[in-house]
Enzyme design. Structure first.
Site, short mmCIF file in Angstrom:
data_model
loop_
_atom_site.label_atom_id
_atom_site.label_comp_id
_atom_site.label_asym_id
_atom_site.label_seq_id
_atom_site.Cartn_x
_atom_site.Cartn_y
_atom_site.Cartn_z
N ASP A 147 -2.36 10.68 -6.13
CA ASP A 147 -2.68 11.57 -7.03
C ASP A 147 -3.69 12.67 -5.96
O ASP A 147 -4.09 12.27 -4.89
CB ASP A 147 -3.67 10.96 -7.92
CG ASP A 147 -5.06 10.68 -7.29
OD1 ASP A 147 -4.80 9.95 -6.22
OD2 ASP A 147 -6.12 10.80 -7.63
N VAL A 192 -0.73 14.36 0.58
CA VAL A 192 0.58 14.34 -0.06
C VAL A 192 0.09 13.86 -1.62
O VAL A 192 -0.81 13.04 -1.65
CB VAL A 192 1.73 13.47 0.52
CG1 VAL A 192 2.26 14.12 1.84
CG2 VAL A 192 1.25 12.00 0.85
N ARG A 239 0.50 12.02 -10.04
CA ARG A 239 0.88 10.62 -9.90
C ARG A 239 2.38 10.52 -10.46
O ARG A 239 3.09 9.72 -10.14
CB ARG A 239 0.23 9.56 -10.34
CG ARG A 239 -1.31 9.26 -9.87
CD ARG A 239 -1.81 8.03 -10.38
NE ARG A 239 -3.42 7.88 -10.09
CZ ARG A 239 -3.83 7.54 -9.07
NH1 ARG A 239 -3.24 7.34 -8.09
NH2 ARG A 239 -5.12 7.52 -8.89
N GLU A 293 0.72 -1.13 0.28
CA GLU A 293 -0.05 -0.05 0.08
C GLU A 293 0.75 1.10 -0.09
O GLU A 293 1.96 1.22 0.69
CB GLU A 293 -0.78 -0.16 1.19
CG GLU A 293 -1.97 1.07 1.56
CD GLU A 293 -2.85 1.32 0.44
OE1 GLU A 293 -2.67 1.39 -0.70
OE2 GLU A 293 -3.87 1.11 0.85
N ASP A 294 0.55 2.07 -1.08
CA ASP A 294 1.31 3.42 -0.82
C ASP A 294 1.37 4.09 0.25
O ASP A 294 2.32 4.68 0.82
CB ASP A 294 0.99 4.41 -2.07
CG ASP A 294 -0.70 4.46 -2.15
OD1 ASP A 294 -1.47 3.81 -1.46
OD2 ASP A 294 -1.18 4.82 -3.13
N ASP A 321 -3.76 5.87 5.90
CA ASP A 321 -4.15 6.99 6.37
C ASP A 321 -5.19 6.63 7.63
O ASP A 321 -4.69 6.28 8.71
CB ASP A 321 -5.18 7.89 5.37
CG ASP A 321 -5.55 9.43 5.68
OD1 ASP A 321 -6.15 9.28 6.79
OD2 ASP A 321 -5.48 10.17 4.65
P1 5GP Z 1 -7.29 4.79 4.26
O1 5GP Z 1 -8.31 3.70 3.83
O2 5GP Z 1 -6.17 4.52 4.94
O3 5GP Z 1 -7.91 6.05 5.04
O4 5GP Z 1 -6.63 5.61 2.77
C1 5GP Z 1 -5.89 4.82 2.06
C2 5GP Z 1 -5.81 5.11 0.68
O5 5GP Z 1 -6.29 6.56 0.53
C3 5GP Z 1 -4.54 5.22 -0.19
O6 5GP Z 1 -4.32 4.18 -0.76
C4 5GP Z 1 -4.80 6.49 -1.01
O7 5GP Z 1 -5.09 6.09 -2.11
C5 5GP Z 1 -5.55 7.40 -0.34
N1 5GP Z 1 -4.65 8.54 0.64
C6 5GP Z 1 -4.71 8.40 1.97
N2 5GP Z 1 -3.73 9.54 2.26
C7 5GP Z 1 -3.48 10.12 1.16
C8 5GP Z 1 -2.88 11.38 0.82
O8 5GP Z 1 -2.01 12.09 1.75
N3 5GP Z 1 -2.64 11.58 -0.36
C9 5GP Z 1 -3.16 11.11 -1.43
N4 5GP Z 1 -3.14 11.37 -2.70
N5 5GP Z 1 -3.88 9.82 -1.09
C10 5GP Z 1 -4.07 9.46 0.14
#
Ligand code: 5GP
Length: 179
Positions: free
Chosen positions: A164, A158, A170, A104-105, A108
């Protein structure tokens, strides 16, 4: 406007994590995975779209026999998580008995990883671990055991290195943060 600032849609972003810092972290991560997964022929499951650059740079540094597959989920709209995770492109591979590592990139809230861990475990994987390039610890809303978290960042939005803002950004090798 300083030359290093980038504009995407209605927002501006400043340089934050240079590519060299990302690849240094990926090199360390690859060394750990090469050791921990020796003899296990893991299946790396890259979470699209954001992790494509991370997955490519990591895979090039893995020297153990391993496979890679892709899954696509969506939970973000604009700069915020919606809390609801949708599987947009399903995983074709049979994961029964396999050792899986989710790539996973960025983590959050953790909604995406929670959803994927539950989904893959229910399909009979032998083990499922998570490797993420970036993590925002103060945003986590789930108790997740993320074994391979490379770089912790504060609650910033970010872009770059695969990440993106509504489709744009990206393509940059470095990571930028919203101003
Ligand atoms: P989560 O489910 O943990 O809240 O979020 C995961 C996904 O949200 C990541 O795979 C990404 O696609 C997106 N995401 C979360 N934080 C960021 C951020 O700071 N920048 C961007 N561009 N995408 C984010």
């Amino acid at each position: 406007m300083p030359e290093s600032i980038i504009s995407l849609h209605d927002k501006q972003f400043a340089p934050y994590l240079p590519y060299e810092q990302l690849t240094d972290a990926i090199r360390i991560l690859a060394a750990r995975l090469n050791e921990d997964y020796a003899g296990k022929q893991p299946l790396f499951v890259a979470v699209l779209n954001g992790s494509f650059m991370f997955a490519a740079d990591l895979m090039k540094r893995l020297s153990i026999p391993c496979e890679v597959a892709f899954i696509r989920v969506a939970s973000y709209e604009g700069t915020g998580s919606t809390g609801k995770v949708r599987e947009v492109l399903g995983l074709q591979e049979d994961v029964k008995g396999r050792h899986l590592v989710l790539l996973e990139d960025i983590v959050d809230t953790g909604h995406t990883i929670r959803y994927l861990l539950d989904m893959l475990s229910s399909r009979g994987a032998a083990s499922v671990e998570v490797a993420c390039l970036l993590i925002k610890p103060e945003c986590l809303q789930h108790e997740l055991n993320i074994r391979y978290a490379s770089i912790s960042i504060p609650n910033e939005f970010v872009v770059g290195y695969g990440l993106d803002y509504d489709g744009l950004g990206r393509n940059y090798p470095d990571v930028y943060k919203a101003l």
